[in-house]
Design an enzyme around this catalytic site. Structure first.
Site, PDB file in Angstrom:
ATOM      1  N   CYS A   1      -7.674   1.710  11.924  1.00 32.23           N
ATOM      2  CA  CYS A   1      -9.206   0.748  11.851  1.00 32.23           C
ATOM      3  C   CYS A   1      -9.614   0.537  13.263  1.00 32.23           C
ATOM      4  O   CYS A   1     -10.908   0.619  12.457  1.00 32.23           O
ATOM      5  CB  CYS A   1      -8.895  -0.079  10.624  1.00 32.23           C
ATOM      6  SG  CYS A   1      -7.611  -0.225   9.859  1.00 32.23           S
TER       7      CYS A   1
ATOM      8  N   THR B   1     -10.160   3.257 -14.934  1.00 30.57           N
ATOM      9  CA  THR B   1      -9.120   3.888 -15.814  1.00 30.57           C
ATOM     10  C   THR B   1      -7.704   3.772 -14.723  1.00 30.57           C
ATOM     11  O   THR B   1      -8.317   4.825 -13.487  1.00 30.57           O
ATOM     12  CB  THR B   1      -9.389   4.920 -16.187  1.00 30.57           C
ATOM     13  OG1 THR B   1     -10.695   4.210 -17.087  1.00 30.57           O
ATOM     14  CG2 THR B   1      -8.688   6.146 -16.998  1.00 30.57           C
TER      15      THR B   1
ATOM     16  N   SER C   1       0.770  -1.128   0.368  1.00 21.49           N
ATOM     17  CA  SER C   1       0.405   0.452   0.127  1.00 21.49           C
ATOM     18  C   SER C   1       0.971   1.354   0.561  1.00 21.49           C
ATOM     19  O   SER C   1       2.069   1.505   0.808  1.00 21.49           O
ATOM     20  CB  SER C   1      -0.777  -0.141   1.624  1.00 21.49           C
ATOM     21  OG  SER C   1      -1.621   1.172   1.419  1.00 21.49           O
TER      22      SER C   1
HETATM   23  N1  PLP Z   1      -2.522  -4.585   5.672  1.00 22.86           N
HETATM   24  C1  PLP Z   1      -1.875  -4.358   7.008  1.00 22.86           C
HETATM   25  C2  PLP Z   1      -1.070  -5.020   7.166  1.00 22.86           C
HETATM   26  C3  PLP Z   1      -2.623  -2.876   7.087  1.00 22.86           C
HETATM   27  O1  PLP Z   1      -1.640  -2.649   8.533  1.00 22.86           O
HETATM   28  C4  PLP Z   1      -2.949  -2.140   6.651  1.00 22.86           C
HETATM   29  C5  PLP Z   1      -3.812  -0.815   6.674  1.00 22.86           C
HETATM   30  O2  PLP Z   1      -3.262  -0.259   7.266  1.00 22.86           O
HETATM   31  C6  PLP Z   1      -3.706  -2.629   5.372  1.00 22.86           C
HETATM   32  C7  PLP Z   1      -3.268  -3.857   5.114  1.00 22.86           C
HETATM   33  C8  PLP Z   1      -4.798  -1.728   4.683  1.00 22.86           C
HETATM   34  O3  PLP Z   1      -3.986  -1.035   3.686  1.00 22.86           O
HETATM   35  P1  PLP Z   1      -5.034   0.532   3.079  1.00 22.86           P
HETATM   36  O4  PLP Z   1      -4.817   1.236   4.243  1.00 22.86           O
HETATM   37  O5  PLP Z   1      -4.425   0.805   2.156  1.00 22.86           O
HETATM   38  O6  PLP Z   1      -6.456  -0.115   2.567  1.00 22.86           O
END
Ligand code: PLP
Length: 388
Positions: A326, A240, A202
């Site tokens: 999150c 796109t 990411s």
């Molecule tokens: N996987 C892990 C280990 C993460 O720490 C995160 C984000 O905190 C994600 C996936 C999700 O990534 P994104 O925020 O780009 O959706």
């Protein structure tokens, strides 16, 4: 504090500021190369060339071919695509093996598949946060279509033995996927050495804007599309292309990997922070002391609420986190801390500091001072703190 005061940012696992070099890489995509990469005319080709260049940079940085990189909208999409795509492409096998400490982008995807009739085994971890290999060996069999284990944990930073797990997966004819969102730019990541079939990353963890990610899919691996549409991404992911962010991601991954040498400095700062914070009575470090991401420090302080401590720190100009960004809006105890055996009270009293190369020794000293003072104040208000 007022808005002009300098803050100390130690929440890099949640997100990172956009770097100047990423901004500079993106600007021509707004001003000159704004065409649609699918258009055959010169305006389209300018944009297409930039997408090709970004794909090559990422491929070089993680040790694969350019045509094994697929751009997505974020790490969560990459995780969803790898897991659901593998499940839906599998004719006979209906079992997925993952761990109890995965990010929710993996856990919730697996739970959704369980509702559709797939079997999911969630293997446990030891007290340092490392997955139990014997549990993986027992769980993976000829029914298993996919093993999905993260490369590094977003809360406690524990690094998993991915190459060994890939071998177990492959010995049983299963695919191997790793979520490397927290690993890229913090530790070396080479898909061939890891032996993985799919790997997600990411951008916003390595200084791009939020909303861009990539999935490595080894040549020859067939997974179902999640987003059908035009023929973008070689017919595998419609939509796109987000050319500016793709250019930003190319530069960001390259620069993060080239800058890995600086992680020793980050590790030293992180160790200083851990040592300083462990001087606080009734504190503990969560996760293995050595086998963790260089910038990660996750500690529990008994007899306080992590949220209250976070607010005190915030008012003192320090941005940290109570866990993954999150889940930090919810007051549920972290599934990761519970999985490593932290009791529920201590899990509620924990904080994650994620440092970067931009942090300084003075900042670490200031954090230690502020945390000590804040913990003392909060405990003075606690009716159950035994140290009064
Ligand atoms: N996987 C892990 C280990 C993460 O720490 C995160 C984000 O905190 C994600 C996936 C999700 O990534 P994104 O925020 O780009 O959706």
């Amino acid at each position: 504090m007022n808005g002009s005061e300098k803050r100390i940012y130690v929440d890099n696992a949640a997100t990172t500021p956009v770097s100047e070099e990423v901004i500079n890489a993106m600007l021509p995509c707004f001003r000159e190369a704004w065409g649609n990469p699918s258009s055959l005319h010169a305006d389209g080709q300018k944009a297409k060339d930039l997408v090709i260049e970004a794909r090559e940079k990422i491929a070089r940085s993680i040790g694969c071919e350019a045509n094994e990189i697929y751009f997505t909208s974020c790490g969560s999409e990459s995780d969803n695509w790898a897991i659901k795509g593998a499940a839906y492409a599998s004719k006979k096998r209906k079992k997925i093996v993952t761990s109890k400490v995965e990010h929710h982008a993996v856990l919730h995807t697996c739970q959704a598949l369980e509702k559709e009739g797939y079997e999911v085994v969630y293997v446990g971890v030891d007290e340092g946060g490392k997955v139990k290999l014997d549990e993986i060996r027992r769980a993976v069999d000829e029914e298993t279509l996919l093993v999905a284990i993260m490369m590094a944990n977003n809360e406690i930073g524990t690094i998993q033995p991915i190459a060994e797990i890939s071998e177990i997966a492959h010995q049983n004819g299963a695919l191997m996927f790793t979520d490397a969102v927290q690993a890229v730019g913090n530790i070396p990541v080479n898909v061939r050495e890891l032996g993985v079939d799919m790997l997600s990353l990411s951008g916003h963890k390595i200084h791009t804007p939020k909303g861009i990610g990539a999935l490595y899919i080894r040549k020859g691996v067939r997974i179902k599309n999640l987003i059908d549409g035009g023929g973008q991404e070689r017919g595998k992911r419609g939509g796109t292309e987000n050319v500016p962010y793709i250019c930003g991601l190319g530069v960001a991954v390259e620069s993060a990997v080239n800058g890995l040498g600086e992680m020793e400095k980050v590790r030293a700062l992180r160790n200083k922070l851990i040592d300083g914070l462990l001087e606080i009575p009734y504190s503990r470090l969560n996760g293995d002391r050595e086998n963790r991401l260089p910038g990660n420090a996750n500690l529990s302080f008994s007899y306080i609420e992590g949220e209250s401590l976070l607010l005190w720190l915030d008012m003192s100009g320090v941005s940290a986190s109570t866990g993954s960004a999150c889940s930090s809006n919810s007051l549920e105890a972290s599934h990761v801390l519970l999985a490593i055996g932290v009791d529920i009270e201590d899990a509620h009293g924990s904080l994650r500091f994620s440092l970067s190369k931009d942090n300084t020794e003075e900042e670490v000293e200031e954090i230690i001072r502020v945390v000590k003072e804040s913990v003392e104040r909060l405990r003075a208000m606690s009716p159950i703190y035994p140290g009064k």
